[in-house]
Design an enzyme around this catalytic site. Structure first.
Site, short mmCIF file in Angstrom:
data_model
loop_
_atom_site.label_atom_id
_atom_site.label_comp_id
_atom_site.label_asym_id
_atom_site.label_seq_id
_atom_site.Cartn_x
_atom_site.Cartn_y
_atom_site.Cartn_z
CE LYS A 26 37.81 -38.65 19.63
NZ LYS A 26 36.90 -39.15 18.94
CD GLU A 28 37.62 -38.60 10.81
OE1 GLU A 28 38.21 -38.49 10.11
OE2 GLU A 28 37.53 -38.56 11.97
CB SER A 62 36.49 -38.40 27.22
OG SER A 62 35.98 -37.04 26.86
#
Lengths: 265, 400
Positions: free
Chosen positions: B92, B114, B381
């Site tokens: 991210k 969010e 990830s």
């Protein structure tokens, strides 16, 4: 000539502005919702905006979100909204505009929606999340020009874009009075006047102003500079606070009368 | 259609994507589109981003040959792209540093985001701290309770976590609330969307910031194996880590791409998050893609043991890759993902995020069926520290 256009011209002849009332169809349930709409009509409302409940109303504040939730919990759906339009059409001639988000309409089918909404007696639709850039996929499925597509203009919309939106709009233009979601506080009618001027320069369509309008004083101030006012969250608040109150019908009617009185010039 | 040339200027990936938003957001979206187009052409922006990736995010992340796991499965070679080793512990951060840098260039002083699992929230809070911006993170009350450590991390980084109790109190509701807040704050606030979802330009922009994963993986696997992998595997919620890995390989027709969605407690149960596998085409959060919905077009609740996959939509570019047959999408149940979590932890000493555990679970099953000459590259990830409580609770329930 469309029913919406007729109505605005008739109001103009009487030196009145339009009172546009919004409620979510099916809130709190189908039968009570019909009664509420009847009370609004008896109170003198000029245009009905009937909300199609949606699970994810991203442009709405908490009051209308909850109204959508109540309606969905009571089993409301787009086919039932159309059923309700038929019933409402049975007791009023005022324009009925469906108001909602795109997914339920997309899922129902754009052509089928047009045909069934017209057949039920609706006069137009406003789809919050379908801007001019994307709306051809829907409107190209509509055969006639007998169903109005009402569009939103925001206070942040530049004048070039206003023209682009106005060129695609019919019925009336819904001007959002302030940035924020429905039911926001802080209406400034002098600012509204500043946004209406450039919009009026690019369109002959009536301009109705909504968001943050809940009192006769608001209505009077905004009606002075526009062709109509939209009241939504305030109706829903009244409904929410009186879900079990047998006097709700009378309260809605009286409230509508007080708002309508403020639109007479 | 040439899928390499998507999206078009209005953000359409074939029949998907676009800008299905209220007029109140449109001016902000148009401003963002223009600013991003400029940034793409701006060498200084690109150099700044590269420097951040190298010196702050810790790129390139390693491509690790999982020898122990490969031997255990007894088939194809398994390589792991270690996005869990990037700063803040997940991919991210690539996107949030990119978007915060863009916000900085646009003169915005506040960011909002969010988050579901909290990884995107932590990454946004981190980027905001780095650039000295105010930060609000919208998070569903359900997710706040199952991702408590990440909530604390965001607060320590100076962000305000805003609880969202509307709807189901999960990621989709947090996104609704962030959009509502943004409408009233567009003047000085930049909305950092965490996946390849939302209105144009977000899906393309997030993909561009995440493609560094695939670009690096391509170079690294050429060094390690002298050839491209047979199969790429990544988990898909909104789909940003998968898009980041896949995108640089889209033109390499011999490389198979597999996106792994969350089957929850089973597709047939209706409690899952498999938008591509079991959803219908629809419009959610500003773009057209596959969406979990009822027959009446109401958005359905998603379910996954992994908060990061618990989303009823998916990025529009994935919808196109599916429709064109360029990628295929499979699903893995909660239990299978939890098993994969334990297997990888013991075989390699790596605790994977529950999101990534879905990709791992499919890759392990598949590797066992393949020849030893095959190469499977899995995007790991994120790391699993944030999921310990969930994992431990499930172990207790099973009496382990």
């Amino acid at each position: 000539m469309s029913c919406i256009k007729n109505s605005f011209e008739a109001l103009k002849a009487k030196n009145e502005k339009a009172l546009v009332g919004f409620v979510t169809a099916g809130d709190p349930d189908f039968d009570k919702s019909v009664e509420i709409v009847k009370a609004m009509c008896e109170g003198g409302m000029d245009v009905l905006e009937l909300g199609i409940p949606f699970s994810d109303p991203t442009a709405d504040g908490p009051v209308i979100q909850r109204s959508s939730q109540r309606a969905l919990s009571s089993g409301m759906s787009l086919p039932k909204v159309l059923e309700m339009v038929k019933i409402v059409r049975g007791f009023t001639k005022i324009p009925i505009v469906l108001f909602g988000y795109y997914n339920p309409i997309f899922s129902y089918g754009g052509k089928r929606f047009y045909e069934d909404a017209l057949a039920a007696g609706a006069d137009g639709v406003l789809i919050v999340d379908l801007p001019p850039e994307e709306s051809a996929e829907l409107t190209s499925l509509w055969e006639g020009d007998d169903f109005d597509f009402i569009r939103l203009v925001a206070p942040t919309t530049g004048q070039d874009r206003m023209k682009q939106i106005a060129d695609e709009a019919s019925g009336f233009i819904y001007l959002v009075s302030m940035t924020g979601v429905t039911g926001s506080q802080g209406l400034d009618s002098s600012k509204v006047a500043d946004v209406i001027a450039p919009l009026k320069a690019v369109t002959d369509l009536p301009v109705c102003v909504g968001f943050g309008i809940s009192t006769p004083e608001h209505v009077k101030a905004v009606a002075a500079v526009s062709d109509g006012v939209v009241v939504g969250s305030a109706f829903e608040r009244l409904i929410e606070e009186n879900l079990e109150n047998r006097g709700l019908h009378t309260m809605v009617q009286e409230y509508t009368e007080s708002l309508k009185a403020a639109t007479r010039g | 259609m040439n899928i390499l040339n998507t999206p078009d200027e209005r953000g359409h990936f074939g029949a998907f994507g676009g800008r299905y938003i209220a007029e109140t957001l449109m001016p902000a979206i148009l401003e963002l589109t223009e600013a991003y187009a400029k940034a793409q052409q701006n060498q200084e922006f690109q150099d700044d981003l590269q420097a951040l990736f190298t010196n702050y995010v810790g790129r390139p992340t390693p491509l690790f040959f999982a020898r122990g796991l490969t031997e255990k499965m007894g088939g194809a070679k398994i390589y792991l792209k270690r996005e869990d080793l990037a700063h803040t512990g997940a991919h991210k951060i690539n996107n949030t540093m990119g978007q915060a840098l863009l916000a900085h260039h646009m003169g915005k002083t506040k960011v909002i985001a969010e988050t579901g699992a909290g990884q995107h929230g932590v990454a946004t809070a981190t980027a905001a701290a780095y650039f000295g911006m105010e930060c609000k993170v919208f998070m569903g009350v359900e997710d706040i309770s199952r991702q408590a450590p990440n909530v604390k991390r965001m607060e320590l980084l100076g962000a305000e976590v805003v609880p969202v109790s509307s709807g189901t109190g999960t990621l989709k509701d947090a996104m609704n609330e962030a959009m509502r807040y943004w409408v009233g704050a567009v003047e000085d606030t930049f909305y950092v969307i965490g996946s390849v979802a939302g209105p144009h330009p977000y899906p393309a922009m997030v993909r561009d910031f995440q493609r560094v994963i695939g670009d690096e993986a391509k170079r690294q696997i050429m060094e390690a194996e002298g050839r491209l992998p047979d199969t790429l595997v990544a988990c898909v919620g909104g789909g940003s880590n998968a898009m980041g890995l896949f995108y640089p390989f889209v033109g390499d027709k011999d490389v198979e791409m597999v996106g792994v969605e969350a089957a929850g407690i089973g597709i047939e149960s209706g409690k899952h998050s498999a938008s591509l596998g079991a959803g219908e085409i629809g419009v959610l959060h500003g773009s057209k893609s596959y969406v979990l919905q009822t027959q009446d077009g109401q958005i359905q609740e998603a379910h996954s043991v992994s908060a990061g996959l618990d989303y009823p939509g998916v990025g529009p570019e994935h919808a196109l890759l599916k429709e064109e047959g360029r990628a295929r999408y499979v699903s893995i149940k909660d239990d299978e993902a939890l098993n994969a979590f334990h297997t990888l932890s013991r075989a390699e000493g790596i605790l994977p995020a529950l999101e990534s555990s879905h990709a791992m679970a499919w890759a392990m099953k598949e590797a066992a069926r393949r020849s030893k000459d095959d190469v499977i590259l899995v995007n790991l990830s994120g790391r699993g520290d944030k999921d310990l409580e969930t994992v431990l609770k499930h172990m207790e329930r099973k009496g382990a």
